[in-house]
Motif scaffolding. Sequence first.
Motif, PDB file in Angstrom:
ATOM      1  N   LYS A  68     -16.528   8.560   5.808  1.00 21.56           N
ATOM      2  CA  LYS A  68     -15.715   9.687   6.266  1.00 21.56           C
ATOM      3  C   LYS A  68     -14.339   9.674   5.620  1.00 21.56           C
ATOM      4  CE  LYS A  68     -17.880  10.164  10.775  1.00 21.56           C
ATOM      5  NZ  LYS A  68     -17.662  10.154  12.217  1.00 21.56           N
ATOM      6  N   GLY A  69     -14.061   8.658   4.849  1.00 23.21           N
ATOM      7  CA  GLY A  69     -12.755   8.564   4.213  1.00 23.21           C
ATOM      8  C   GLY A  69     -11.786   7.797   5.094  1.00 23.21           C
ATOM      9  N   PRO A  70     -10.633   7.498   4.548  1.00 23.80           N
ATOM     10  CA  PRO A  70      -9.650   6.753   5.333  1.00 23.80           C
ATOM     11  C   PRO A  70      -9.038   7.637   6.416  1.00 23.80           C
ATOM     12  CG  PRO A  70      -8.750   7.340   3.199  1.00 23.80           C
ATOM     13  CD  PRO A  70     -10.187   7.750   3.193  1.00 23.80           C
ATOM     14  N   PRO A  71      -8.674   7.055   7.536  1.00 22.65           N
ATOM     15  CA  PRO A  71      -8.029   7.854   8.583  1.00 22.65           C
ATOM     16  C   PRO A  71      -6.608   8.241   8.166  1.00 22.65           C
ATOM     17  CG  PRO A  71      -8.047   5.546   9.193  1.00 22.65           C
ATOM     18  CD  PRO A  71      -8.839   5.667   7.920  1.00 22.65           C
ATOM     19  N   PHE A  75      -2.370   6.318   5.803  1.00 21.00           N
ATOM     20  CA  PHE A  75      -1.360   6.778   4.858  1.00 21.00           C
ATOM     21  C   PHE A  75       0.059   6.710   5.414  1.00 21.00           C
ATOM     22  CE2 PHE A  75      -5.289   8.959   3.614  1.00 21.00           C
ATOM     23  CZ  PHE A  75      -5.357   8.599   2.283  1.00 21.00           C
ATOM     24  N   GLU A  76       0.198   6.347   6.686  1.00 21.18           N
ATOM     25  CA  GLU A  76       1.531   6.312   7.301  1.00 21.18           C
ATOM     26  C   GLU A  76       2.409   5.280   6.611  1.00 21.18           C
ATOM     27  OE1 GLU A  76       1.365   5.730  11.503  1.00 21.18           O
ATOM     28  OE2 GLU A  76       0.302   7.599  11.843  1.00 21.18           O
ATOM     29  N   GLY A  77       3.558   5.718   6.146  1.00 22.05           N
ATOM     30  CA  GLY A  77       4.525   4.827   5.522  1.00 22.05           C
ATOM     31  C   GLY A  77       4.130   4.346   4.139  1.00 22.05           C
ATOM     32  N   ALA A  87      -0.036  13.075   2.634  1.00 18.49           N
ATOM     33  CA  ALA A  87      -0.793  12.136   1.801  1.00 18.49           C
ATOM     34  C   ALA A  87      -2.292  12.282   2.040  1.00 18.49           C
ATOM     35  CB  ALA A  87      -0.346  10.704   2.086  1.00 18.49           C
ATOM     36  N   HIS A  88      -2.675  12.445   3.303  1.00 18.44           N
ATOM     37  CA  HIS A  88      -4.095  12.580   3.632  1.00 18.44           C
ATOM     38  C   HIS A  88      -4.674  13.865   3.050  1.00 18.44           C
ATOM     39  CE1 HIS A  88      -7.647  13.290   6.263  1.00 18.44           C
ATOM     40  NE2 HIS A  88      -7.792  11.989   6.070  1.00 18.44           N
ATOM     41  N   LYS A  89      -3.954  14.965   3.160  1.00 19.94           N
ATOM     42  CA  LYS A  89      -4.430  16.240   2.611  1.00 19.94           C
ATOM     43  C   LYS A  89      -4.524  16.178   1.088  1.00 19.94           C
ATOM     44  CE  LYS A  89      -5.131  18.680   6.248  1.00 19.94           C
ATOM     45  NZ  LYS A  89      -6.471  19.138   6.586  1.00 19.94           N
ATOM     46  N   THR A  90      -3.577  15.521   0.436  1.00 25.34           N
ATOM     47  CA  THR A  90      -3.637  15.372  -1.020  1.00 25.34           C
ATOM     48  C   THR A  90      -4.836  14.527  -1.413  1.00 25.34           C
ATOM     49  OG1 THR A  90      -1.243  15.591  -1.164  1.00 25.34           O
ATOM     50  CG2 THR A  90      -2.354  14.605  -3.051  1.00 25.34           C
ATOM     51  N   ILE A  95      -7.471  14.351  -4.863  1.00 26.77           N
ATOM     52  CA  ILE A  95      -7.971  13.113  -5.474  1.00 26.77           C
ATOM     53  C   ILE A  95      -9.491  12.995  -5.360  1.00 26.77           C
ATOM     54  CG2 ILE A  95      -7.858  10.594  -5.399  1.00 26.77           C
ATOM     55  CD1 ILE A  95      -4.920  10.938  -4.513  1.00 26.77           C
ATOM     56  N   VAL A  96     -10.043  13.215  -4.174  1.00 29.76           N
ATOM     57  CA  VAL A  96     -11.497  13.095  -3.993  1.00 29.76           C
ATOM     58  C   VAL A  96     -12.251  14.093  -4.874  1.00 29.76           C
ATOM     59  CG1 VAL A  96     -13.385  13.323  -2.333  1.00 29.76           C
ATOM     60  CG2 VAL A  96     -11.362  12.016  -1.726  1.00 29.76           C
TER      61      VAL A  96
END
Length: 114
Positions: A68-71, A75-77, A87-90, A95-96
Motif C-alpha cells: 500500500k506504500g509508506p504511510p 514522511f513527517e520531518g 511529500a506523500h502526495k509527491t 515518483i511511483v
Amino acid sequence: MPRAPKSQSQDIKPKPYDLGEGSNSHSHAASSDEYDTKPYIKSRTQKAPGRTWMGDELVTLFEIALGKGPPKTAFEGALPDRSALQAHKTWQNTIVPFIKKALQEKGDGNTKSR
C-alpha cells in the motif's frame, strides 16, 4: 580370560596422522590419495539462461513489494520546509508513476532487442 597377543608378522597400517614428513611413520606408508575423500564439484561459471522480464511483470513485482506504500507519517520531518502530506502526495503522484513507467520501458526494451 586374557586376550591372546597378536602376531608380530602382521603389517601395521599407518594412521592418517602418522603420514606427515618427519613423523614416525611405519614402513607401509599409504599415499595421501587414499585419505582424500573430497568429491570433485564442477563450479558453474555461467549463469543459466533465463526468461527476460516483461514490463507488466516488473510493474506487478514493484506493486507487490511496495504494498500500500509508506504511510503519510513516514514522511513527517523528512524534508525541511515540506509537510508530510506534500511529500506523500509527491511520492504517490510523481515518483511511483515515474518508477512504474521506467520499469515498463525496461521490460518492453527487453522484448524489442530479440
